[in-house]
Design a protein around this motif. Structure first.
Motif, PDB file in Angstrom:
ATOM      1  N   UNK A   1      55.244  46.541  26.223  1.00  0.00           N
ATOM      2  CA  UNK A   1      56.456  47.292  26.524  1.00  0.00           C
ATOM      3  C   UNK A   1      56.245  48.415  27.535  1.00  0.00           C
ATOM      4  N   UNK A   2      55.251  48.254  28.375  1.00  0.00           N
ATOM      5  CA  UNK A   2      54.976  49.289  29.383  1.00  0.00           C
ATOM      6  C   UNK A   2      55.991  49.182  30.527  1.00  0.00           C
ATOM      7  N   UNK A   3      56.226  50.287  31.220  1.00  0.00           N
ATOM      8  CA  UNK A   3      57.167  50.264  32.347  1.00  0.00           C
ATOM      9  C   UNK A   3      56.711  49.298  33.447  1.00  0.00           C
ATOM     10  N   UNK A   4      57.687  48.676  34.087  1.00  0.00           N
ATOM     11  CA  UNK A   4      57.362  47.666  35.111  1.00  0.00           C
ATOM     12  C   UNK A   4      56.573  48.222  36.273  1.00  0.00           C
ATOM     13  N   UNK A   5      56.797  49.458  36.662  1.00  0.00           N
ATOM     14  CA  UNK A   5      55.977  50.045  37.732  1.00  0.00           C
ATOM     15  C   UNK A   5      54.498  49.981  37.364  1.00  0.00           C
ATOM     16  N   UNK A   6      54.193  50.227  36.109  1.00  0.00           N
ATOM     17  CA  UNK A   6      52.806  50.202  35.656  1.00  0.00           C
ATOM     18  C   UNK A   6      52.227  48.791  35.718  1.00  0.00           C
ATOM     19  N   UNK A   7      53.065  47.782  35.428  1.00  0.00           N
ATOM     20  CA  UNK A   7      52.613  46.395  35.523  1.00  0.00           C
ATOM     21  C   UNK A   7      52.057  46.136  36.913  1.00  0.00           C
ATOM     22  N   UNK A   8      52.885  46.454  37.920  1.00  0.00           N
ATOM     23  CA  UNK A   8      52.557  46.096  39.302  1.00  0.00           C
ATOM     24  C   UNK A   8      51.443  46.961  39.872  1.00  0.00           C
ATOM     25  N   UNK A   9      51.383  48.208  39.453  1.00  0.00           N
ATOM     26  CA  UNK A   9      50.299  49.074  39.940  1.00  0.00           C
ATOM     27  C   UNK A   9      48.962  48.576  39.397  1.00  0.00           C
ATOM     28  N   UNK A  10      48.881  48.355  38.107  1.00  0.00           N
ATOM     29  CA  UNK A  10      47.617  47.929  37.509  1.00  0.00           C
ATOM     30  C   UNK A  10      47.228  46.509  37.929  1.00  0.00           C
ATOM     31  N   UNK A  11      48.190  45.602  37.936  1.00  0.00           N
ATOM     32  CA  UNK A  11      47.904  44.227  38.351  1.00  0.00           C
ATOM     33  C   UNK A  11      47.557  44.166  39.840  1.00  0.00           C
ATOM     34  N   UNK A  12      48.245  44.950  40.638  1.00  0.00           N
ATOM     35  CA  UNK A  12      47.954  44.985  42.075  1.00  0.00           C
ATOM     36  C   UNK A  12      46.557  45.480  42.352  1.00  0.00           C
ATOM     37  N   UNK A  13      46.133  46.523  41.624  1.00  0.00           N
ATOM     38  CA  UNK A  13      44.771  47.016  41.795  1.00  0.00           C
ATOM     39  C   UNK A  13      43.760  45.929  41.447  1.00  0.00           C
ATOM     40  N   UNK A  14      43.930  45.298  40.299  1.00  0.00           N
ATOM     41  CA  UNK A  14      42.970  44.289  39.862  1.00  0.00           C
ATOM     42  C   UNK A  14      42.881  43.141  40.868  1.00  0.00           C
ATOM     43  N   UNK A  15      44.028  42.684  41.340  1.00  0.00           N
ATOM     44  CA  UNK A  15      44.033  41.584  42.308  1.00  0.00           C
ATOM     45  C   UNK A  15      43.356  41.991  43.611  1.00  0.00           C
ATOM     46  N   UNK A  16      43.656  43.171  44.084  1.00  0.00           N
ATOM     47  CA  UNK A  16      43.060  43.651  45.330  1.00  0.00           C
ATOM     48  C   UNK A  16      41.559  43.880  45.162  1.00  0.00           C
ATOM     49  N   UNK A  17      41.147  44.453  44.047  1.00  0.00           N
ATOM     50  CA  UNK A  17      39.727  44.722  43.821  1.00  0.00           C
ATOM     51  C   UNK A  17      38.919  43.430  43.750  1.00  0.00           C
ATOM     52  N   UNK A  18      39.439  42.410  43.081  1.00  0.00           N
ATOM     53  CA  UNK A  18      38.746  41.123  43.014  1.00  0.00           C
ATOM     54  C   UNK A  18      38.647  40.505  44.408  1.00  0.00           C
ATOM     55  N   UNK A  19      39.701  40.641  45.191  1.00  0.00           N
ATOM     56  CA  UNK A  19      39.684  40.123  46.563  1.00  0.00           C
ATOM     57  C   UNK A  19      38.637  40.848  47.398  1.00  0.00           C
ATOM     58  N   UNK A  20      38.610  42.163  47.307  1.00  0.00           N
ATOM     59  CA  UNK A  20      37.638  42.962  48.072  1.00  0.00           C
ATOM     60  C   UNK A  20      36.216  42.625  47.631  1.00  0.00           C
ATOM     61  N   UNK A  21      35.975  42.543  46.336  1.00  0.00           N
ATOM     62  CA  UNK A  21      34.630  42.223  45.851  1.00  0.00           C
ATOM     63  C   UNK A  21      34.200  40.838  46.325  1.00  0.00           C
ATOM     64  N   UNK A  22      35.103  39.888  46.293  1.00  0.00           N
ATOM     65  CA  UNK A  22      34.779  38.533  46.754  1.00  0.00           C
ATOM     66  C   UNK A  22      34.454  38.538  48.243  1.00  0.00           C
ATOM     67  N   UNK A  23      35.213  39.302  49.017  1.00  0.00           N
ATOM     68  CA  UNK A  23      34.952  39.386  50.463  1.00  0.00           C
ATOM     69  C   UNK A  23      33.574  39.989  50.727  1.00  0.00           C
ATOM     70  N   UNK A  24      33.206  41.004  49.971  1.00  0.00           N
ATOM     71  CA  UNK A  24      31.872  41.604  50.152  1.00  0.00           C
ATOM     72  C   UNK A  24      30.802  40.570  49.830  1.00  0.00           C
ATOM     73  N   UNK A  25      30.962  39.857  48.740  1.00  0.00           N
ATOM     74  CA  UNK A  25      29.994  38.782  48.425  1.00  0.00           C
ATOM     75  C   UNK A  25      29.955  37.757  49.547  1.00  0.00           C
ATOM     76  N   UNK A  26      31.121  37.445  50.095  1.00  0.00           N
ATOM     77  CA  UNK A  26      31.184  36.467  51.174  1.00  0.00           C
ATOM     78  C   UNK A  26      30.367  36.854  52.397  1.00  0.00           C
ATOM     79  N   UNK A  27      30.196  38.137  52.622  1.00  0.00           N
ATOM     80  CA  UNK A  27      29.387  38.595  53.749  1.00  0.00           C
ATOM     81  C   UNK A  27      27.914  38.248  53.569  1.00  0.00           C
ATOM     82  N   UNK A  28      27.508  37.992  52.334  1.00  0.00           N
ATOM     83  CA  UNK A  28      26.105  37.691  52.035  1.00  0.00           C
ATOM     84  C   UNK A  28      25.851  36.207  51.780  1.00  0.00           C
ATOM     85  N   UNK A  29      26.913  35.413  51.818  1.00  0.00           N
ATOM     86  CA  UNK A  29      26.744  33.980  51.547  1.00  0.00           C
ATOM     87  C   UNK A  29      26.429  33.199  52.796  1.00  0.00           C
TER      88      UNK A  29
END
Length: 128
Positions: free
Chosen positions: A100-128
């Motif tokens: 029952x959390x506010x929708x703004x919180x949904x998108x802020x937290x989910x957006x961070x997680x999605x972006x962080x996973x993307x950034x971490x994957x890109x960093x790994x990709x530089x070493x592959x």
């Protein structure tokens, strides 16, 4: 798995959170229902320690998966977008919706997680 890539990717994921929540701090704070004073009074290092540990854990798993898939930078980036936006973010939205959390919180937290996973994957990709 490359230890340097794992550490750099974890640091990049952690840093992404610092920037993301800095940008969205007012909306995030409103979504939590707490005041800035309450947050400051309850200052504990535990959330930051957990953020670092979870970033390192996620980075380790991403490194193994991406190395095992044999992808280069482009494949790692596309995989990161897929993992972040199609796997991690929906679970956060689901959990926030049931809590029952506010929708703004949904998108802020989910957006961070999605972006962080993307950034971490890109960093790994530089070493592959």
């Amino acid at each position: 798995m490359d230890i340097l890539a794992t550490l750099l990717a974890a640091a990049a994921g952690f840093g992404t959170g610092a920037v993301w929540y800095g940008i969205h701090s007012k909306r995030w704070l409103a979504g939590t229902g707490r005041t800035e004073e309450e947050i400051k009074a309850d200052r504990s290092p535990l959330p930051f320690v957990l953020a670092g540990v979870t970033a390192l854990l996620a980075s380790t798993v991403l490194g193994h998966v991406l190395a095992g898939a044999g992808v280069g930078f482009g494949g790692a980036l596309v995989s990161g977008v897929g993992f972040g936006f199609a796997l991690v973010a929906p679970w956060i939205v689901l959990n926030h919706a049931f809590a029952g959390r506010p929708r703004d919180l949904w998108w802020i937290d989910a957006g961070y997680a999605a972006l962080a996973v993307t950034v971490m994957s890109a960093v790994h990709g530089l070493f592959l």
